[in-house]
Design a protein around this motif. Structure first.
Motif, PDB file in Angstrom:
ATOM      1  N   ASP A 357     -15.845  48.315  88.552  1.00 38.90           N
ATOM      2  CA  ASP A 357     -15.733  49.598  89.238  1.00 38.90           C
ATOM      3  C   ASP A 357     -14.299  50.058  89.054  1.00 38.90           C
ATOM      4  OD1 ASP A 357     -15.808  51.812  90.834  1.00 38.90           O
ATOM      5  OD2 ASP A 357     -16.126  50.733  92.718  1.00 38.90           O
ATOM      6  N   GLY A 358     -14.108  51.051  88.195  1.00 43.39           N
ATOM      7  CA  GLY A 358     -12.753  51.444  87.841  1.00 43.39           C
ATOM      8  C   GLY A 358     -12.077  50.299  87.114  1.00 43.39           C
ATOM      9  N   ASN A 359     -10.902  49.901  87.581  1.00 39.00           N
ATOM     10  CA  ASN A 359     -10.194  48.781  86.961  1.00 39.00           C
ATOM     11  C   ASN A 359     -10.468  47.446  87.648  1.00 39.00           C
ATOM     12  OD1 ASN A 359      -9.031  50.472  85.091  1.00 39.00           O
ATOM     13  ND2 ASN A 359      -7.095  50.702  86.188  1.00 39.00           N
ATOM     14  N   VAL A 360     -11.368  47.451  88.628  1.00 40.99           N
ATOM     15  CA  VAL A 360     -11.711  46.215  89.328  1.00 40.99           C
ATOM     16  C   VAL A 360     -12.937  45.581  88.672  1.00 40.99           C
ATOM     17  CG1 VAL A 360     -12.417  45.156  91.511  1.00 40.99           C
ATOM     18  CG2 VAL A 360     -10.756  47.032  91.515  1.00 40.99           C
ATOM     19  N   LEU A 361     -12.735  44.431  88.075  1.00 41.34           N
ATOM     20  CA  LEU A 361     -13.825  43.659  87.481  1.00 41.34           C
ATOM     21  C   LEU A 361     -14.203  42.565  88.466  1.00 41.34           C
ATOM     22  CD1 LEU A 361     -15.628  42.930  85.050  1.00 41.34           C
ATOM     23  CD2 LEU A 361     -13.712  41.633  84.112  1.00 41.34           C
ATOM     24  N   GLU A 362     -15.491  42.514  88.825  1.00 43.75           N
ATOM     25  CA  GLU A 362     -15.955  41.511  89.772  1.00 43.75           C
ATOM     26  C   GLU A 362     -15.664  40.097  89.267  1.00 43.75           C
ATOM     27  OE1 GLU A 362     -19.974  44.082  90.966  1.00 43.75           O
ATOM     28  OE2 GLU A 362     -20.113  41.995  90.301  1.00 43.75           O
ATOM     29  N   PRO A 363     -15.386  39.156  90.177  1.00 44.95           N
ATOM     30  CA  PRO A 363     -15.330  37.757  89.755  1.00 44.95           C
ATOM     31  C   PRO A 363     -16.625  37.400  89.037  1.00 44.95           C
ATOM     32  CG  PRO A 363     -14.519  37.975  91.994  1.00 44.95           C
ATOM     33  CD  PRO A 363     -15.091  39.312  91.603  1.00 44.95           C
ATOM     34  N   THR A 364     -16.498  36.879  87.835  1.00 42.89           N
ATOM     35  CA  THR A 364     -17.645  36.696  86.945  1.00 42.89           C
ATOM     36  C   THR A 364     -17.694  35.240  86.461  1.00 42.89           C
ATOM     37  OG1 THR A 364     -17.543  39.005  86.231  1.00 42.89           O
ATOM     38  CG2 THR A 364     -18.671  37.463  84.764  1.00 42.89           C
ATOM     39  N   VAL A 365     -18.915  34.692  86.409  1.00 43.64           N
ATOM     40  CA  VAL A 365     -19.099  33.310  85.947  1.00 43.64           C
ATOM     41  C   VAL A 365     -20.236  33.268  84.933  1.00 43.64           C
ATOM     42  CG1 VAL A 365     -19.529  30.912  86.586  1.00 43.64           C
ATOM     43  CG2 VAL A 365     -18.352  32.439  88.201  1.00 43.64           C
ATOM     44  N   LEU A 366     -20.009  32.597  83.796  1.00 42.88           N
ATOM     45  CA  LEU A 366     -21.032  32.405  82.784  1.00 42.88           C
ATOM     46  C   LEU A 366     -21.257  30.915  82.562  1.00 42.88           C
ATOM     47  CD1 LEU A 366     -19.397  35.183  81.913  1.00 42.88           C
ATOM     48  CD2 LEU A 366     -20.854  35.005  79.887  1.00 42.88           C
ATOM     49  N   THR A 367     -22.516  30.534  82.415  1.00 45.09           N
ATOM     50  CA  THR A 367     -22.873  29.165  82.033  1.00 45.09           C
ATOM     51  C   THR A 367     -23.578  29.216  80.672  1.00 45.09           C
ATOM     52  OG1 THR A 367     -24.971  29.333  83.241  1.00 45.09           O
ATOM     53  CG2 THR A 367     -23.096  28.385  84.425  1.00 45.09           C
ATOM     54  N   GLY A 368     -23.863  28.032  80.148  1.00 43.47           N
ATOM     55  CA  GLY A 368     -24.486  27.974  78.824  1.00 43.47           C
ATOM     56  C   GLY A 368     -23.541  28.385  77.721  1.00 43.47           C
ATOM     57  N   VAL A 369     -22.244  28.247  77.978  1.00 45.89           N
ATOM     58  CA  VAL A 369     -21.224  28.658  77.010  1.00 45.89           C
ATOM     59  C   VAL A 369     -20.879  27.474  76.105  1.00 45.89           C
ATOM     60  CG1 VAL A 369     -18.890  29.594  76.738  1.00 45.89           C
ATOM     61  CG2 VAL A 369     -20.290  30.290  78.693  1.00 45.89           C
ATOM     62  N   THR A 370     -20.631  27.759  74.843  1.00 48.47           N
ATOM     63  CA  THR A 370     -20.132  26.749  73.911  1.00 48.47           C
ATOM     64  C   THR A 370     -18.707  27.096  73.516  1.00 48.47           C
ATOM     65  OG1 THR A 370     -20.841  27.857  71.878  1.00 48.47           O
ATOM     66  CG2 THR A 370     -22.470  26.439  72.998  1.00 48.47           C
ATOM     67  N   ASN A 371     -18.023  26.137  72.932  1.00 45.38           N
ATOM     68  CA  ASN A 371     -16.611  26.303  72.607  1.00 45.38           C
ATOM     69  C   ASN A 371     -16.350  27.302  71.486  1.00 45.38           C
ATOM     70  OD1 ASN A 371     -14.025  25.366  73.457  1.00 45.38           O
ATOM     71  ND2 ASN A 371     -13.792  24.267  71.524  1.00 45.38           N
ATOM     72  N   SER A 372     -17.405  27.730  70.802  1.00 46.90           N
ATOM     73  CA  SER A 372     -17.223  28.672  69.689  1.00 46.90           C
ATOM     74  C   SER A 372     -17.560  30.111  70.056  1.00 46.90           C
ATOM     75  CB  SER A 372     -18.097  28.235  68.505  1.00 46.90           C
ATOM     76  OG  SER A 372     -19.468  28.226  68.871  1.00 46.90           O
ATOM     77  N   MET A 373     -17.964  30.353  71.294  1.00 48.12           N
ATOM     78  CA  MET A 373     -18.317  31.714  71.709  1.00 48.12           C
ATOM     79  C   MET A 373     -17.071  32.542  71.961  1.00 48.12           C
ATOM     80  SD  MET A 373     -21.608  31.054  74.210  1.00 48.12           S
ATOM     81  CE  MET A 373     -23.141  30.382  73.544  1.00 48.12           C
ATOM     82  N   PRO A 374     -17.168  33.885  71.901  1.00 44.15           N
ATOM     83  CA  PRO A 374     -15.982  34.745  72.006  1.00 44.15           C
ATOM     84  C   PRO A 374     -15.114  34.499  73.238  1.00 44.15           C
ATOM     85  CG  PRO A 374     -17.839  36.027  71.232  1.00 44.15           C
ATOM     86  CD  PRO A 374     -18.381  34.669  71.563  1.00 44.15           C
ATOM     87  N   LEU A 375     -15.731  34.339  74.413  1.00 44.33           N
ATOM     88  CA  LEU A 375     -14.930  34.141  75.615  1.00 44.33           C
ATOM     89  C   LEU A 375     -14.203  32.803  75.605  1.00 44.33           C
ATOM     90  CD1 LEU A 375     -17.211  35.594  78.440  1.00 44.33           C
ATOM     91  CD2 LEU A 375     -14.990  36.486  77.721  1.00 44.33           C
TER      92      LEU A 375
END
Length: 490
Positions: A357-375
């Motif tokens: 919302d505007g410049n406020v990005l909600e605290p975000t959590v992702l699972t199922g991530v591998t070491n080669s993904m963009p984030l």
């Protein structure tokens, strides 16, 4: 203490910049215009460097107690204006009140440490291989130091170069980040002016990188360039400085690891991870980028972490209990949202947040991530946490060291020796066992390895960076030069 920051500061005078462009400074949460400054151009930069070089000659000769007195007076001025400074950090840098208060305290500690430096300019007297000779080693100021300060911790990361530079007899020209010209530069002009610093020793040029960014490095006057910021910009500065044989102190980006071993205290690890990831919206070079959790406790950690991250208050940084405020500008928000989408396309799952919302990005959590993904591959620099499972010590060490960064990190284990053993294997300048990576103490060496920078800040280590050594020998008795000279006497 002056509070009108619409002008730049050169040779002890508040003046209008000579550029045709203006710098509009806005609040990243409200969009409100805070102040507009006429930008500096190359002629202003040249004037600032010349003033600094002239003033530094006498300052280097100044008695140590007088240098210390100025630093101590600056500390006093800051403490008297604590509320004003914290208010500027909140409205200009998007700092929460919690973060701004901690940053103010860290800056005070830097000044306290720097106040000891005039009495720590130690030399040595060493033996000589020549009869009747005495070897002396003197520690001297470098001369003029160019400083380029960042926008994320502008007060702290500017003063950690300004104060040691002045305390060791140098003069300073600082170019603050365009998003934080006040807290990263102009505030210090006002503080040190009130502290009685002689004119010319501290100059603040507010200007666009496209107009003066290269010149602050390539100008012939500065002997060292101190920069805190992104790795690509740091490499560019290193190239420019190297071509002119200047020293650099570079604190650059990180892709910091947070490793949770299978014997870790999960509750303690979650506490640490919440702070290390979401403090100042993750806009910290030391912030956690990748959270590696052993597969045996991955689900337990993930559930606790997601549940508690969902309770973090985000929004208006001016509210006392806000924990996650705005990112510095919309470009940062859009960049991160794109990387979230790209990571999800490769199989990751958003378990919390993911919206802005505007410049406020909600605290975000992702699972199922591998070491080669963009984030995982890129420095996030925002309030987005990624959880990566691992099955063995060997696997997590390999993955942790896979990218060319090495700034900070953390390892959690109930067995201190086990955790320490893993920490030794991580290629990084700083790492903490049973803590999180965001640590900075004024007397401890701060800096990274590989693409995370060169040199060290703080304590005796910044003293080494900001000074130079001179060997002076004294021949107390006549030296014989053998047949080379004896033959000339015939």
């Amino acid at each position: 203490m002056k509070t009108d920051f619409s002008k730049i500061y050169i040779n002890g005078e508040w003046i209008q910049g000579s550029s045709d462009s203006q710098m509009k400074n806005t609040n990243p949460f409200t969009g409100e215009e805070l102040v507009t400054t006429q930008a500096a151009d190359k002629s202003d930069l040249d004037t600032a460097y010349k003033a600094a070089a002239e003033a530094q000659v006498e300052w280097a000769k100044e008695l140590p107690q007088n240098k210390r007195a100025v630093i101590e007076k600056a500390l006093e001025v800051m403490q008297e204006n604590k509320e004003l400074i914290i208010d500027w950090l909140v409205k200009e840098a998007g700092s929460t009140v919690i973060k701004a208060t901690v940053e103010f305290g860290a800056s005070i500690n830097i000044l306290k440490e720097a106040a000891t430096f005039p009495y720590r300019m130690e030399g040595k007297i060493l033996p000589s291989q020549q009869a009747g000779k005495e070897n002396r080693v003197y520690r001297n100021a470098l001369g003029v130091i160019g400083i380029i300060s960042p926008w994320n911790f502008p007060l702290h990361l500017a003063i950690r170069s300004i104060a040691p530079a002045l305390a060791t007899g140098n003069a300073v020209v600082i170019k603050p980040a365009t998003d934080t010209p006040v807290t990263g530069g102009l505030l210090f002009a006002s503080i040190f002016e009130a502290a009685g610093l002689p004119k010319g020793l501290l100059n603040v040029v507010v200007g666009r990188g496209s107009e003066i960014g290269d010149d602050i490095v390539t100008h012939p006057t500065p002997r060292l360039i101190s920069f805190t910021g992104s790795t690509p910009v740091g490499k560019r500065i290193g190239e420019l400085a190297g071509g002119a044989l200047k020293k650099t102190a570079l604190e650059l980006g990180g892709n910091n690891n947070f490793i949770v071993l299978n014997d870790a205290d999960v509750d303690q690890a979650v506490d640490s991870a919440l702070f290390g990831k979401f403090y100042h919206q993750g806009q910290i070079c030391m912030a956690i980028n990748r959270i590696f959790v052993h597969e045996d406790i991955y689900d337990e950690f993930a559930e606790q972490f997601i549940a508690r991250a969902g309770k973090l208050k985000f929004g208006n940084p001016a509210e006392q209990d806000t924990q996650v405020g705005p990112l510095i500008n919309r470009d940062q928000v859009d960049r991160i949202l794109k990387e979230i989408d790209a990571t999800v396309e490769q199989g990751a799952k958003v378990r919390l947040g993911g919206k802005a919302d505007g410049n406020v990005l909600e605290p975000t959590v992702l699972t199922g991530v591998t070491n080669s993904m963009p984030l995982a591959e890129n420095e996030i620099f925002g309030p987005v946490a990624i959880l990566i499972p691992f099955s063995s010590d060997e696997e997590v060490v390999e993955q942790a060291n896979a990218y060319p960064f090495g700034l900070s990190g953390a390892v959690h284990s109930a067995n201190i020796e086990h955790g320490t053993n893993i920490a030794h294997q991580i290629q990084t300048g700083m790492i903490h066992v049973n803590d999180q990576p965001v640590n900075d103490e004024a007397h401890m060496p701060f800096g990274g390895e590989k693409d995370s920078g060169l040199g060290r800040f703080n304590g005796e280590w910044v003293l080494e960076e900001f000074t130079t050594l001179k060997w002076l020998s004294v021949q107390h008795q006549r030296r014989e030069y053998g047949p080379f000279v004896n033959n000339t006497r015939k």
